[in-house]
Design an enzyme around this catalytic site. Sequence first.
Site, PDB file in Angstrom:
ATOM      1  N   GLY A 271       0.827  -1.198   0.000  1.00  0.00           N
ATOM      2  CA  GLY A 271       0.000   0.000   0.000  1.00  0.00           C
ATOM      3  C   GLY A 271       0.859   1.244   0.000  1.00  0.00           C
ATOM      4  O   GLY A 271       2.095   1.176  -0.027  1.00  0.00           O
ATOM      5  N   PRO A 273       2.916   4.630   1.103  1.00  0.00           N
ATOM      6  CA  PRO A 273       3.828   4.815   2.246  1.00  0.00           C
ATOM      7  C   PRO A 273       3.138   5.510   3.409  1.00  0.00           C
ATOM      8  O   PRO A 273       2.249   6.336   3.218  1.00  0.00           O
ATOM      9  CB  PRO A 273       4.957   5.680   1.661  1.00  0.00           C
ATOM     10  N   GLY A 274       3.582   5.152   4.611  1.00  0.00           N
ATOM     11  CA  GLY A 274       3.074   5.811   5.808  1.00  0.00           C
ATOM     12  C   GLY A 274       1.756   5.283   6.315  1.00  0.00           C
ATOM     13  O   GLY A 274       1.145   5.898   7.191  1.00  0.00           O
ATOM     14  N   GLU A 494      -5.810  31.970  -7.706  1.00  0.00           N
ATOM     15  CA  GLU A 494      -6.399  31.029  -6.751  1.00  0.00           C
ATOM     16  C   GLU A 494      -7.916  31.132  -6.748  1.00  0.00           C
ATOM     17  O   GLU A 494      -8.616  30.111  -6.612  1.00  0.00           O
ATOM     18  CB  GLU A 494      -5.831  31.273  -5.352  1.00  0.00           C
ATOM     19  N   HIS A 497      -9.278  28.996  -9.555  1.00  0.00           N
ATOM     20  CA  HIS A 497      -9.408  27.580  -9.193  1.00  0.00           C
ATOM     21  C   HIS A 497     -10.691  27.345  -8.398  1.00  0.00           C
ATOM     22  O   HIS A 497     -11.464  26.414  -8.694  1.00  0.00           O
ATOM     23  CB  HIS A 497      -8.213  27.141  -8.343  1.00  0.00           C
TER      24      HIS A 497
END
Length: 702
Positions: A271, A273-274, A494, A497
């Site tokens: 899976g 990472p972490g 921004e 978006h």
Amino acid sequence: MKKRNKGLVEQTTTEKNNFSRKTAWKVFWWVIILAVVIGVLAYIFSPRAATAVVESWKLNGGSNSTLTAKVSGFSNELTFKQINGSTYVTDTILQVSITFDGLNSPLTVTAHKTVNSNGNVIFNIANLSINQSNGQITVNSNGTMMNGGSSNNTKSIAGFETLGTFIAPDTRARDVLNGLFGLLPIIIFVVFFLLFWRSARGISAGGREEDNIFSIGKTQAKLAKSTVKFTNIAGLQEEKHELLEIVDYLKNPLKYAQMGARSPRGVILYGPPGTGKTLLAKAVAGEAGVPFFQSTGSGFEDMLVGVGAKRVRDLFNKAKKAAPCIIFIDEIDSVGSKRGRVELSSYSVVEQTLNQLLAEMDGFTSRTGVVVMAATNRLDVLDDALLRPGRFDRHIQINLPDIKEREGILKVHAENKNLSSKISLLDVAKRTPGFSGAQLENVINEATLLAVRDNRTTININDIDEAIDRVIAGPAKKSRVISDEDRKLVAYHEAGHALVGLHVHSNDEVQKITIIPRGQAGGYTLSTPKSGDLNLKRKSDLLAMIATAMGGRAAEEEIYGNLEITTGASSDFYKATNIARAMVTQLGMSKLGQVQYVPSQGTLPSNVKLYSEQTAKDIDNEINFIIEEQYKKAKTIIKSNRKELELLVEALLIAETILKSDIDFIHKNTKLPPEILLQKQEQQAKQKLNKSEVKPESETNS
């Protein structure tokens, strides 16, 4: 997915204590030996006299008589001062005694003889010298008759020889030094060899024999005792349930043997990472109470051919002796990748290690009681022979946590933290979709550090907000000097978006907009799923993501024109292109049909293509078509909702950061929220006050 817990008590602690005791004894004996050596040297070099034998001497009579003696133990390096003394010559016995109390002290030579009718004859010794050519001592003397006889009487004893004694300086110190200097090259060679041997074995570094030339073929795995339990892990209920069978087998192997069941050979956890793969392996060992050998895939390889296979054998031999136990290999893809995918130069070395691993996991030798667990981020690159039943029987996928699991993980990491009562961990979990357990732990830790930095004992919601931003985009660059025009341009980018994200049909919703610079970005817009964490994405969701990514460039072009667009959209294009390429080549969401032109990542070398040049052109054209269509859609949304765009920009210029509540208010009411208006009025009042305080110079002078 994991709680920050050391989780492993290395069994080498006892070994370190034993090593300390052994070292203490070694130091003690070395001190004793050194003291003995110093004592011997002190004895050797102490000033004292020793006895040597005069082998022969001869006294020639006459007014200038000479005494010649050959003495053993004398060396040519000796020098003497003026010598004074008396010589007595007897009729029958001639005795010579020479006393010496130091290298530079006067030397006295005495000879005695008795003459029948003439009494005694006395000789005064003037000097003594050493003839270095033959090693003999020559004594020159002048004689006077006490009874008035002539000096010819002294000649009557010419040729008389006998033995005597000689008291001379000790030359053993000189001989020992000469011997030591002769042995010095050998001693230096032995010392350097011992130093090299000790450093090569790594003994100087705490007694550990890792990474040294004498342990090249030994495993680098660490034997430890795990203290992690399943209760230390939030979420992953199904995954933990699957692993309970492994725990039961390690506790009760006879139960499975009596039923004729084959013992589990291996479990592979895969899976992102972490997500807690290593922690789950530790928890299995902790629940079963068995030793835990922890290694990495890259730890088997070395610069020498055959080392990897030998280390695999050594690891499994140690595990068999410690059975029941667990072998955990992290990042196994570095040693277990598909054969035939690497270049010929390194292929044979990697294949030897992999073949040995395959043989150990399911070969002719028995390894009852040893369970192999492994972790990887890339299951698709592992060799099929490694993944087959009998080797890795269980393949358990560890996914990113959902909202419920994220809340549980946050609770685990916040247990020993003083959080404000106003903080809702559920709200924090909603704002962190796609975060792994490691990232969630980092959010809590960063928030704690921010509170400590401000000398506060309580973590507030602002600390959590800043910590999330730090994990996503890095620390804020508040000291960066930005002109008002650039600041306004970033606000339009921004806001573009966010505006497109608000008007497209998507499962995502805009959570936050900021124009505070972080890392390489001048600002960013955060969107999260509306309901849960969907692993499945619809085509409409992917198209909406592309349109939202293109919203920043669309706003720039709408406000400033085509010639004033900036480089700020480069990361947006990268994101949009990757989504469009996946839609065309992997997901079958284009005019090219339900065909996967590019297999899963890592299954083929990057320079190998499974389609023709014409198909490659069609793929590029289709990717470009999808992006252009969504860019046109973004521009249409910007033009149709210009007022809403201006309100978002104004709110950003006032507050720098606006959250979901303010964004939704502007979207629904097409006006600024009361909180933003209040900030605007305060800023205007402050500007007026500053202007009134600054008077023109002419008015001041008047």
